[in-house]
Write a protein that holds these residues in place. Structure first.
Motif, mmCIF file in Angstrom:
data_model
loop_
_atom_site.group_PDB
_atom_site.id
_atom_site.type_symbol
_atom_site.label_atom_id
_atom_site.label_comp_id
_atom_site.label_asym_id
_atom_site.label_seq_id
_atom_site.Cartn_x
_atom_site.Cartn_y
_atom_site.Cartn_z
ATOM 1 N N ILE A 241 -3.926 -17.923 15.637
ATOM 2 C CA ILE A 241 -4.169 -16.493 15.455
ATOM 3 C C ILE A 241 -3.008 -15.725 16.074
ATOM 4 O O ILE A 241 -2.620 -15.978 17.211
ATOM 5 N N GLY A 242 -2.439 -14.802 15.293
ATOM 6 C CA GLY A 242 -1.314 -14.035 15.802
ATOM 7 C C GLY A 242 -1.123 -12.742 15.048
ATOM 8 O O GLY A 242 -1.918 -12.393 14.164
ATOM 9 N N SER A 243 -0.054 -12.030 15.395
ATOM 10 C CA SER A 243 0.275 -10.769 14.718
ATOM 11 C C SER A 243 1.787 -10.634 14.608
ATOM 12 O O SER A 243 2.530 -11.138 15.459
ATOM 13 N N LEU A 244 2.231 -9.963 13.548
ATOM 14 C CA LEU A 244 3.655 -9.702 13.333
ATOM 15 C C LEU A 244 3.949 -8.231 13.589
ATOM 16 O O LEU A 244 3.166 -7.360 13.214
ATOM 17 N N ASP A 245 5.107 -7.952 14.225
ATOM 18 C CA ASP A 245 5.497 -6.554 14.388
ATOM 19 C C ASP A 245 6.482 -6.159 13.289
ATOM 20 O O ASP A 245 6.810 -6.958 12.398
ATOM 21 N N ALA A 246 6.953 -4.926 13.329
ATOM 22 C CA ALA A 246 7.810 -4.399 12.261
ATOM 23 C C ALA A 246 9.156 -5.108 12.175
ATOM 24 O O ALA A 246 9.853 -4.998 11.159
ATOM 25 N N TYR A 247 9.540 -5.840 13.213
ATOM 26 C CA TYR A 247 10.813 -6.554 13.226
ATOM 27 C C TYR A 247 10.645 -8.046 12.928
ATOM 28 O O TYR A 247 11.600 -8.815 13.021
ATOM 29 N N GLY A 248 9.407 -8.441 12.601
ATOM 30 C CA GLY A 248 9.152 -9.833 12.261
ATOM 31 C C GLY A 248 8.917 -10.736 13.446
ATOM 32 O O GLY A 248 8.870 -11.960 13.292
ATOM 33 N N TYR A 249 8.769 -10.158 14.645
ATOM 34 C CA TYR A 249 8.472 -10.968 15.826
ATOM 35 C C TYR A 249 6.973 -11.302 15.854
ATOM 36 O O TYR A 249 6.133 -10.453 15.547
ATOM 37 N N LEU A 250 6.678 -12.525 16.221
ATOM 38 C CA LEU A 250 5.304 -13.025 16.172
ATOM 39 C C LEU A 250 4.712 -13.162 17.572
ATOM 40 O O LEU A 250 5.341 -13.730 18.466
ATOM 41 N N LYS A 251 3.489 -12.661 17.732
ATOM 42 C CA LYS A 251 2.721 -12.875 18.957
ATOM 43 C C LYS A 251 1.583 -13.841 18.637
ATOM 44 O O LYS A 251 0.859 -13.646 17.666
ATOM 45 N N ILE A 252 1.453 -14.886 19.431
ATOM 46 C CA ILE A 252 0.347 -15.829 19.270
ATOM 47 C C ILE A 252 -0.756 -15.450 20.244
ATOM 48 O O ILE A 252 -0.513 -15.300 21.445
ATOM 49 N N GLU A 253 -1.981 -15.312 19.713
ATOM 50 C CA GLU A 253 -3.088 -14.851 20.545
ATOM 51 C C GLU A 253 -4.170 -15.902 20.753
ATOM 52 O O GLU A 253 -5.060 -15.713 21.588
ATOM 53 N N GLY A 254 -4.132 -16.995 20.003
ATOM 54 C CA GLY A 254 -5.177 -18.004 20.184
ATOM 55 C C GLY A 254 -5.288 -18.915 18.981
ATOM 56 O O GLY A 254 -4.413 -18.937 18.106
ATOM 57 N N ARG A 255 -6.383 -19.677 18.937
ATOM 58 C CA ARG A 255 -6.629 -20.615 17.856
ATOM 59 C C ARG A 255 -7.808 -20.143 17.018
ATOM 60 O O ARG A 255 -8.779 -19.598 17.538
ATOM 61 N N ILE A 256 -7.706 -20.374 15.709
ATOM 62 C CA ILE A 256 -8.755 -19.917 14.796
ATOM 63 C C ILE A 256 -10.079 -20.603 15.093
ATOM 64 O O ILE A 256 -11.147 -20.034 14.896
ATOM 65 N N LYS A 257 -10.019 -21.836 15.610
ATOM 66 C CA LYS A 257 -11.258 -22.557 15.913
ATOM 67 C C LYS A 257 -12.027 -21.884 17.046
ATOM 68 O O LYS A 257 -13.225 -22.125 17.204
ATOM 69 N N ASP A 258 -11.342 -21.034 17.821
ATOM 70 C CA ASP A 258 -12.000 -20.311 18.907
ATOM 71 C C ASP A 258 -12.548 -18.958 18.453
ATOM 72 O O ASP A 258 -13.217 -18.271 19.234
ATOM 73 N N MET A 259 -12.241 -18.561 17.213
ATOM 74 C CA MET A 259 -12.677 -17.262 16.712
ATOM 75 C C MET A 259 -14.198 -17.185 16.669
ATOM 76 O O MET A 259 -14.870 -18.149 16.306
ATOM 77 N N ILE A 260 -14.723 -16.025 17.044
ATOM 78 C CA ILE A 260 -16.163 -15.790 17.032
ATOM 79 C C ILE A 260 -16.499 -14.919 15.823
ATOM 80 O O ILE A 260 -15.850 -13.905 15.580
ATOM 81 N N ILE A 261 -17.493 -15.343 15.046
ATOM 82 C CA ILE A 261 -17.947 -14.529 13.908
ATOM 83 C C ILE A 261 -19.319 -13.981 14.255
ATOM 84 O O ILE A 261 -20.316 -14.703 14.245
ATOM 85 N N ARG A 262 -19.344 -12.710 14.595
ATOM 86 C CA ARG A 262 -20.586 -12.059 15.029
ATOM 87 C C ARG A 262 -21.006 -11.043 13.978
ATOM 88 O O ARG A 262 -20.357 -10.018 13.793
ATOM 89 N N GLY A 263 -22.083 -11.338 13.266
ATOM 90 C CA GLY A 263 -22.581 -10.412 12.245
ATOM 91 C C GLY A 263 -21.543 -10.067 11.199
ATOM 92 O O GLY A 263 -21.492 -8.935 10.718
ATOM 93 N N GLY A 264 -20.670 -11.029 10.867
ATOM 94 C CA GLY A 264 -19.645 -10.800 9.862
ATOM 95 C C GLY A 264 -18.341 -10.263 10.407
ATOM 96 O O GLY A 264 -17.352 -10.175 9.679
#
Length: 214
Positions: A92-115
């Motif tokens: 799990i991550g995000s891209l900024d306007a300059y194409g730099y990537l931040k990694i925030e975690g793993r998708i297997k850790d994602m919580i799905i709460r009420g959609g």
């Protein structure tokens, strides 16, 4: 002087890389920008749609670096690489306007709460701003109505005392209401691998047993 790189064995192995001239902030908070002749996108893990810059989603890679397949494992290959050649990193991550990537975690850790897709790292980073909290780990636990609920497993600063209500009050009006932990457990340690990584799957089981959800 150092450079940051990011990749996987399946990507041969680097797909993002910074430069020695990057600011200290970029070196500490990102893994660099996409290398030449390789594509990257961040998508909603549920819908597969590309998310706006700055928003979290699953990091996907396409290009010459992506492996052909897992040896003698068609099912795993189909699960990991899409028909049009995109490798699903599981990060799990995000891209900024300059194409730099931040990694925030793993998708297997994602919580799905009420959609709603909820990323534990966001909540953990906020909880770490509380002066009494030494460390916080957030997991999803079973819930009959919502599918999953948020549980914060918190290690307090030595000598401090705190209540679940104090933590929830701290969260109110500071993070989205659906990201406020329903459960708060205070712990003295976390289950670790031999290399010192927190085993969230085991932590989740321990939390569910303590909360009598199992």
């Amino acid at each position: 002087m150092f450079q940051i790189g990011y990749g996987t064995t399946e990507n041969s192995p680097v797909t993002f890389c910074g430069t020695p001239l990057d600011s200290l902030e970029r070196k500490c908070e990102t893994v660099g920008y996409i290398i030449d002749h390789v594509e990257a996108k961040v998508v909603n893990p549920t819908t597969g749609q590309i998310v706006p810059l700055g928003e979290l989603g699953e990091v996907m890679i396409r290009g010459f670096c992506v492996m052909l397949e897992y040896w003698d494992d068609e099912a795993k290959t189909a699960e990991t690489i899409t028909r049009d050649g995109w490798y699903k990193s599981g990060d799990i991550g995000s891209l900024d306007a300059y194409g730099y990537l931040k990694i925030e975690g793993r998708i297997k850790d994602m919580i799905i709460r009420g959609g709603e897709n909820i990323y534990p790292a966001e909540i953990e980073q906020f909880l770490h701003t509380h002066p009494k909290i030494k460390e916080a780990q957030v997991v999803g636990v079973k819930d009959e109505r919502m599918g999953e609920e948020i549980c914060a497993c918190i290690k307090l600063v030595d000598g401090e005392e705190c209540t679940p209500e104090e933590i929830k009050t701290f969260c109110k009006n500071n993070i989205s209401h659906f990201k406020i932990p329903r459960y708060v457990l205070f712990v003295t340690s976390y289950p670790l691998t031999v290399t010192g990584k927190i085993q969230k799957n085991i932590l989740r089981d321990v939390a569910e047993k303590q909360l009598k959800l199992k």
